[in-house]
Scaffold this motif. Structure first.
Motif, PDB file in Angstrom:
ATOM      1  N   ALA A 182       7.611  -2.473  13.694  1.00 17.26           N
ATOM      2  CA  ALA A 182       6.456  -1.689  14.198  1.00 17.26           C
ATOM      3  C   ALA A 182       5.182  -1.760  14.781  1.00 17.26           C
ATOM      4  N   HIS A 183       5.056  -1.568  15.825  1.00 17.63           N
ATOM      5  CA  HIS A 183       3.789  -2.481  16.438  1.00 17.63           C
ATOM      6  C   HIS A 183       2.693  -2.190  15.783  1.00 17.63           C
ATOM      7  N   PRO A 184       1.757  -3.721  15.384  1.00 21.70           N
ATOM      8  CA  PRO A 184       0.618  -4.021  14.578  1.00 21.70           C
ATOM      9  C   PRO A 184      -0.223  -2.996  13.912  1.00 21.70           C
ATOM     10  N   LYS A 185      -0.683  -1.598  14.569  1.00 23.08           N
ATOM     11  CA  LYS A 185      -1.312  -0.563  14.149  1.00 23.08           C
ATOM     12  C   LYS A 185      -0.764   0.005  13.188  1.00 23.08           C
ATOM     13  N   ILE A 186       0.563   0.225  13.729  1.00 23.19           N
ATOM     14  CA  ILE A 186       1.335   0.911  12.449  1.00 23.19           C
ATOM     15  C   ILE A 186       1.379  -0.210  10.923  1.00 23.19           C
ATOM     16  N   ARG A 243       3.062  11.978 -12.017  1.00 17.49           N
ATOM     17  CA  ARG A 243       4.375  12.681 -11.082  1.00 17.49           C
ATOM     18  C   ARG A 243       5.120  12.251 -11.099  1.00 17.49           C
ATOM     19  N   ASN A 244       5.090  11.063 -10.495  1.00 15.68           N
ATOM     20  CA  ASN A 244       6.415  10.258 -10.358  1.00 15.68           C
ATOM     21  C   ASN A 244       6.790   8.983 -10.162  1.00 15.68           C
ATOM     22  N   ASP A 245       7.393   8.631  -9.957  1.00 12.98           N
ATOM     23  CA  ASP A 245       7.424   7.123  -9.441  1.00 12.98           C
ATOM     24  C   ASP A 245       7.430   6.162  -7.826  1.00 12.98           C
ATOM     25  N   TYR A 246       7.004   7.311  -7.022  1.00 13.55           N
ATOM     26  CA  TYR A 246       7.013   7.087  -5.515  1.00 13.55           C
ATOM     27  C   TYR A 246       5.629   7.619  -5.267  1.00 13.55           C
ATOM     28  N   SER A 247       4.714   7.777  -5.593  1.00 15.05           N
ATOM     29  CA  SER A 247       4.374   7.725  -5.419  1.00 15.05           C
ATOM     30  C   SER A 247       3.104   6.878  -5.093  1.00 15.05           C
ATOM     31  N   GLU A 248       3.093   5.845  -5.210  1.00  9.30           N
ATOM     32  CA  GLU A 248       2.898   4.774  -4.289  1.00  9.30           C
ATOM     33  C   GLU A 248       3.319   4.592  -2.861  1.00  9.30           C
ATOM     34  N   GLY A 249       2.670   3.159  -2.169  1.00 10.39           N
ATOM     35  CA  GLY A 249       4.020   2.613  -0.987  1.00 10.39           C
ATOM     36  C   GLY A 249       4.738   1.698  -1.997  1.00 10.39           C
ATOM     37  N   ALA A 250       4.402   0.531  -1.126  1.00  5.92           N
ATOM     38  CA  ALA A 250       5.278  -0.387  -1.993  1.00  5.92           C
ATOM     39  C   ALA A 250       4.854  -1.587  -2.420  1.00  5.92           C
ATOM     40  N   HIS A 251       5.739  -2.783  -3.293  1.00  8.73           N
ATOM     41  CA  HIS A 251       4.641  -3.619  -3.785  1.00  8.73           C
ATOM     42  C   HIS A 251       3.848  -4.700  -2.298  1.00  8.73           C
ATOM     43  N   PRO A 252       3.120  -4.825  -2.782  1.00  2.67           N
ATOM     44  CA  PRO A 252       2.480  -5.786  -1.043  1.00  2.67           C
ATOM     45  C   PRO A 252       3.972  -6.944  -1.276  1.00  2.67           C
ATOM     46  N   LYS A 253       4.158  -7.833  -1.649  1.00  2.00           N
ATOM     47  CA  LYS A 253       5.126  -9.029  -1.616  1.00  2.00           C
ATOM     48  C   LYS A 253       5.888  -8.037  -0.459  1.00  2.00           C
ATOM     49  N   ILE A 254       5.829  -7.348  -0.554  1.00  2.00           N
ATOM     50  CA  ILE A 254       7.415  -6.198   0.487  1.00  2.00           C
ATOM     51  C   ILE A 254       6.498  -6.057   1.508  1.00  2.00           C
ATOM     52  N   LEU A 255       5.872  -5.830   1.738  1.00  2.00           N
ATOM     53  CA  LEU A 255       4.697  -5.068   2.544  1.00  2.00           C
ATOM     54  C   LEU A 255       4.316  -6.343   3.539  1.00  2.00           C
ATOM     55  N   GLN A 256       4.241  -8.016   2.840  1.00  2.00           N
ATOM     56  CA  GLN A 256       4.042  -9.132   3.317  1.00  2.00           C
ATOM     57  C   GLN A 256       5.366  -8.852   4.502  1.00  2.00           C
ATOM     58  N   ALA A 257       6.973  -9.258   3.542  1.00  2.00           N
ATOM     59  CA  ALA A 257       7.840  -9.800   4.265  1.00  2.00           C
ATOM     60  C   ALA A 257       7.825  -8.672   5.581  1.00  2.00           C
ATOM     61  N   LEU A 258       7.627  -7.074   5.074  1.00  2.00           N
ATOM     62  CA  LEU A 258       7.747  -6.851   6.571  1.00  2.00           C
ATOM     63  C   LEU A 258       6.805  -7.153   7.256  1.00  2.00           C
ATOM     64  N   ALA A 259       5.704  -7.675   7.212  1.00  2.00           N
ATOM     65  CA  ALA A 259       4.947  -8.376   8.340  1.00  2.00           C
ATOM     66  C   ALA A 259       5.771  -9.643   8.823  1.00  2.00           C
ATOM     67  N   ASP A 260       5.971 -10.511   7.684  1.00  2.00           N
ATOM     68  CA  ASP A 260       5.757 -11.787   8.316  1.00  2.00           C
ATOM     69  C   ASP A 260       6.881 -11.414   9.290  1.00  2.00           C
ATOM     70  N   THR A 261       8.440 -10.743   9.062  1.00  2.00           N
ATOM     71  CA  THR A 261       9.405 -11.063   9.764  1.00  2.00           C
ATOM     72  C   THR A 261       9.602  -9.644  10.952  1.00  2.00           C
ATOM     73  N   ASN A 262       8.274  -8.754  11.320  1.00  3.28           N
ATOM     74  CA  ASN A 262       8.114  -8.223  12.485  1.00  3.28           C
ATOM     75  C   ASN A 262       8.226  -8.230  13.867  1.00  3.28           C
ATOM     76  N   LEU A 263       7.879  -9.230  14.806  1.00  5.55           N
ATOM     77  CA  LEU A 263       8.505  -9.562  15.644  1.00  5.55           C
ATOM     78  C   LEU A 263       9.777 -10.516  16.081  1.00  5.55           C
ATOM     79  N   GLU A 264      10.848 -10.553  14.437  1.00  3.85           N
ATOM     80  CA  GLU A 264      11.731 -11.388  15.486  1.00  3.85           C
ATOM     81  C   GLU A 264      12.842  -9.656  16.155  1.00  3.85           C
ATOM     82  N   GLN A 265      13.771 -10.782  16.774  1.00  3.11           N
ATOM     83  CA  GLN A 265      14.702  -9.399  17.493  1.00  3.11           C
ATOM     84  C   GLN A 265      15.831  -9.436  17.003  1.00  3.11           C
ATOM     85  N   THR A 266      16.549  -8.649  16.105  1.00  2.56           N
ATOM     86  CA  THR A 266      17.364  -8.033  15.553  1.00  2.56           C
ATOM     87  C   THR A 266      18.662  -7.280  16.425  1.00  2.56           C
TER      88      THR A 266
END
Lengths: 340, 340, 340, 340
Positions: C12-16, D5-28
């Motif tokens: 995704a775009h970094p802002k997102i 209320r539920n176990d999906y009230s928050e977003g993701a564990h920070p490690k997961i967000l980090q992994a998404l950021a780290d791989t964000n610009l890979e083209q696949t």
């Protein structure tokens, strides 16, 4: 005036009505598990030289088509059909309503060939597209043409090469198997297709189709019940098919229908009207000037006029049946001559 | 020996066969658009005092049920039915195959009440659950019971309060409307339901059901064709319903079937066998010792034995029909007495 | 080497990503009922000048297409689409799996016109055929072309005349609305269609499409849940669309993608390679000699090569995206020049 | 105030967000055919000791359930589920929308046993009924209970005896495999079921479920595409499951959620409130006086209150998650004590 609208305009051949009356008060179990259906199924297996085929009796053609296709395909699998195929055009999306796409290919004479089938198969290569899995043909086709044994064998080989089922809609199978130029037999059909049906409705029965299945389908009766296709008094279907098939009545009726069609065809042609597709069976499709077609309608004749050939001509359809008298054809031809 | 297995063990009442023979060579258009079907439809509208109702003729009950339900519901909407409801148990998931859930509620006598319906409605409150939208009942029910006018009116009011369609499966409607204790009429049914059908198959026809629809459904024939439910020689249905309804034969046949059931019921009761649910119609469900049931089967009688009452008793089903002779019942009762 | 295979090759775009991180530990209710989705929906209604539109967020395009079509159509109703339409070719029969036929018409430039739509409508006249009811178009089309305001207004008038829904698949709507020659706006789309979606997946989001529905569909969330299309952490969609739309990022990203496509297009054209269909958007379809295409693949470039133009040429597809750097295009053009 | 209320009230564990950021610009490549998904699939096969299993990544639980069931069953086949089963109650008829009936059986603790399964199988004997073919269970169940290895092995034996598939919904599999009393492992699940999924959405991922299929299903990706269940940027799923599973984070998060649930449970029990069903996992179902429940809601706590226990008590649901801090539980318990 006579109706050439269809081959199911009358009731049943008198022998069939008689058989129904003769067996009327027999008590049998329902749902086609009765001795009449079993005897008719045995007879069909014998006539088809297919001792291991499963025989199922159904009430009509669309019902049979959707049953076979829904039973043989997985959700992502699709049908290959000619653009004129009955399942594509005239069944109100019955196949799609069971979840399956119909992939069509243009065919001027209504027949499929290995080349046409392969053009569809080649176009479907990944999981983003449906998987063509069953080839749907009919004999006769929607434009009255018939398959030769060589043509059907070539389709079989093509289907084997690509892992496809071959299903033949026999709504007008009687007309096909007794048509000029036909060299197919019931045993050929049983040997070359995965499933086909022997159409009763359009060849003298009150109603009914006899499905011959070689494709393994142990639970086909579950499919039938789920689609509302099990007739409570199933024995009505067995009684009718016994009467039609036990002494050749089925073929005799079809031969008569074709004969009347040839009589009509030859008379129309003698008046100079062209037939864009030559049909050797009980549907004839001449092109008439609109004024002539309207003249016939004004006299009270009934026939289909769906296809405009050009602004001044219509490609009409005349259908003859087991019940068409020669005199009706002759009167019609005289009236046609007058309409010029 | 006589079969009490079902009310569709024989063919048709002779008057119906005669009507089919009499009209056999008439040429008509197909698919139920013929004058016979139109006349039968007009007759039904008159008998139902429902001049605006749409009448559609179909071949069988499961077909009719799935058509009505698929036509009236949107994909996320569901049916409410008794746990014994035919659509729930005995149609191989035909309703689910059209995409709709059947929500069931336990009902010892096979009937729904406003309380039972509301218990289902209350349990479905958000978009995470289906939306109950159609109440399915049958008259007679699967256990032979019948609705009173007051009961049906109460259900109607409940359906109005909750925005539900009310659909009545009339596979055995003749037996219901002529049952002891019945006070419903065809005009009542037309006034109180959104749709119901007059069952022919189980009351003397070769086959056929006449659907009476008040719910607006302009394109119902499209639904019919899509499900393979349009009979090519549709006039067969019109001819039969004319014969059944034009002079009261339908009710006469049902009255006979019920009468034979009462004769059987009273004879069985006189021998001391209990009936857990009292049925005022042509299905009777006594509990017999297994040895007695086996004795009857050994003599060649046919009837259903699906429900074990306990280790030593079976709740069996005896069904009488328009064709059941009094002598068959009397012979049976003598044989039953011997089996003790 | 750079991949021109698709516009969803990166994340995704970094802002997102930042917006997702910033809101990560907020507790919200699930399923898209949270404040983020509500704010994004309000924003979309504002941008579309459509205060009464329903906004639903979904995860992907095929999911959105099947939801809208299944929600708007009755079982016997059908879709009209160009033969290249995504719903016809590239969704594995997803529409048919919901029971609906897709009626196709040949369109060289991927666009539908009133004439093409009417040719389908005219061919479907009776209950033996499906009833065309929804026109499916996409902007950009599968071949990169875009609709003008006049073209869309003409389709709207045609749909009104024939009682058809008009649905626009906006998987690449950003590219369309920023394309050379485009004169459509979001308010135009909201005014002229019954439903359309603003595609996020192919324009900088991790995933997500925003459906704008004017067609009344009170229970659309029931449809969504039934098809498995409700995201538990629905707020992810709201957060992304807020980030994309609150300050014009969505259009900025699309303009960049188009700009890169023009740069590539002009460079390819300068080398003399033809473009059979002129595309003003981020997909470009030149015809290359097979040797040239193979040379590019050998260098490691990625792009689609599905369509043989003739025995020696291939019509390839190059796609640019929000993430395509100008340097990647320039390097590619140099390498292309070398491949001659 | 905290939401239970539920176990999906928050977003993701920070490690997961980090992994998404780290791989964000890979083209696949898209659609889950990328190296990240392949690596995650290999990892899962290794953790499951199931080298031949097919691994598919999906976005949510309802989507996964309908995919598996539609892929494994033929049209007339049905699911066996507990009456509380998610597929029966909380998926808006998603299974029925694919054409399949869900046959339910009452189970107070939400678990199925061989006896319960067999009671359903026995009741379905002919082609007039659906054919039970797949047993649906979940671990944890809807009431928080878990299966033991012996219980699951017994179900497997029952399924083998009756030709049934065994499918386990693992929406909360992390909580199950780390629950008090659990003795099941991933290799056990792979060995004893035909398919199960490792739920990510409810255990720290943004979204995503990892389906492990042993049942042969060569064309599962066709099913996925047809149901709109292929994520364009599929690698998002691979990246998340790698992050969750490569070093045990998945189990660590679940253990934390369960620990918080036990802390809450023990505190509630200490106050004297009963738990009708003992749950060893992250959902707890005490019965509270209505006044107490209302007091908590008034303070701003969020939790489900769907089930009235009697006129004055409600069976509520508290759910803890990977993100629940111990302090939130402690504060809650203090507030609960005050509400008495």
């Amino acid at each position: 005036m006579y109706s050439f609208r269809n081959d199911y305009s009358e009731g049943a051949h008198p022998k069939i009505l008689q058989a129904l009356a003769d067996t009327n008060l027999e008590q049998t179990v329902g749902y086609g598990m009765d001795p009449r259906c079993q005897a008719a199924a045995d007879l069909i297996r014998r006539l088809c030289a297919a001792p291991d085929a499963a025989i199922h009796f159904t009430v009509g053609g669309t019902q049979t088509n959707l049953l076979v296709i829904a039973a043989l395909l997985r959700p992502y699998e699709a049908v290959v059909a000619a653009h004129t195929g009955h399942v594509n055009v005239h069944e109100t999306g019955a196949i799609e309503a069971t979840g399956h796409k119909v992939c069509t290919v243009f065919s001027p004479d209504g027949k499929l060939t290995p080349e046409l089938v392969e053009s569809v198969v080649r176009g479907h290569s990944t999981e983003h597209m449906v998987l063509p899995r069953l080839v749907y043909i009919s004999d006769t086709t929607e434009v009255g043409t018939v398959y030769t044994r060589a043509e059907l064998a070539a389709l079989r080989a093509c289907c084997d090469a690509h892992g496809l089922f071959l299903y033949l809609d026999g709504a007008r199978l009687g007309a096909a198997l007794t048509a000029e130029g036909n060299d197919l037999t019931l045993p050929d059909l049983a040997a070359l297709t995965d499933a086909f049906y022997i159409g009763g409705t359009k060849n003298g029965a009150l109603f009914g189709e006899a499905l011959v299945m070689n494709a393994p389908n142990e639970h086909f009766r579950w499919h039938m019940k789920q689609r509302g296709a099990v007739l409570a008094k199933g024995r009505l279907l067995g009684v009718q098919f016994q009467a039609l098939l036990e002494d050749g009545l089925y073929f005799e009726l079809a031969r008569h229908a074709n004969g009347m069609a040839y009589r009509l065809r030859d008379g129309v042609a003698a008046l100079g009207y062209p037939f864009p597709v030559a049909s050797p069976s009980n549907q004839q499709f001449p092109v008439l000037p609109n004024s002539v077609a309207e003249g016939l309608l004004a006299k009270g004749y009934e026939f289909e006029t769906d296809h405009a050939a050009d602004a001044e001509h219509t490609c009409v359809r005349f259908v003859t049946s087991w019940a068409t008298p020669a005199s009706a054809v002759d009167t019609f031809l005289r009236d046609l001559a007058e309409c010029r």
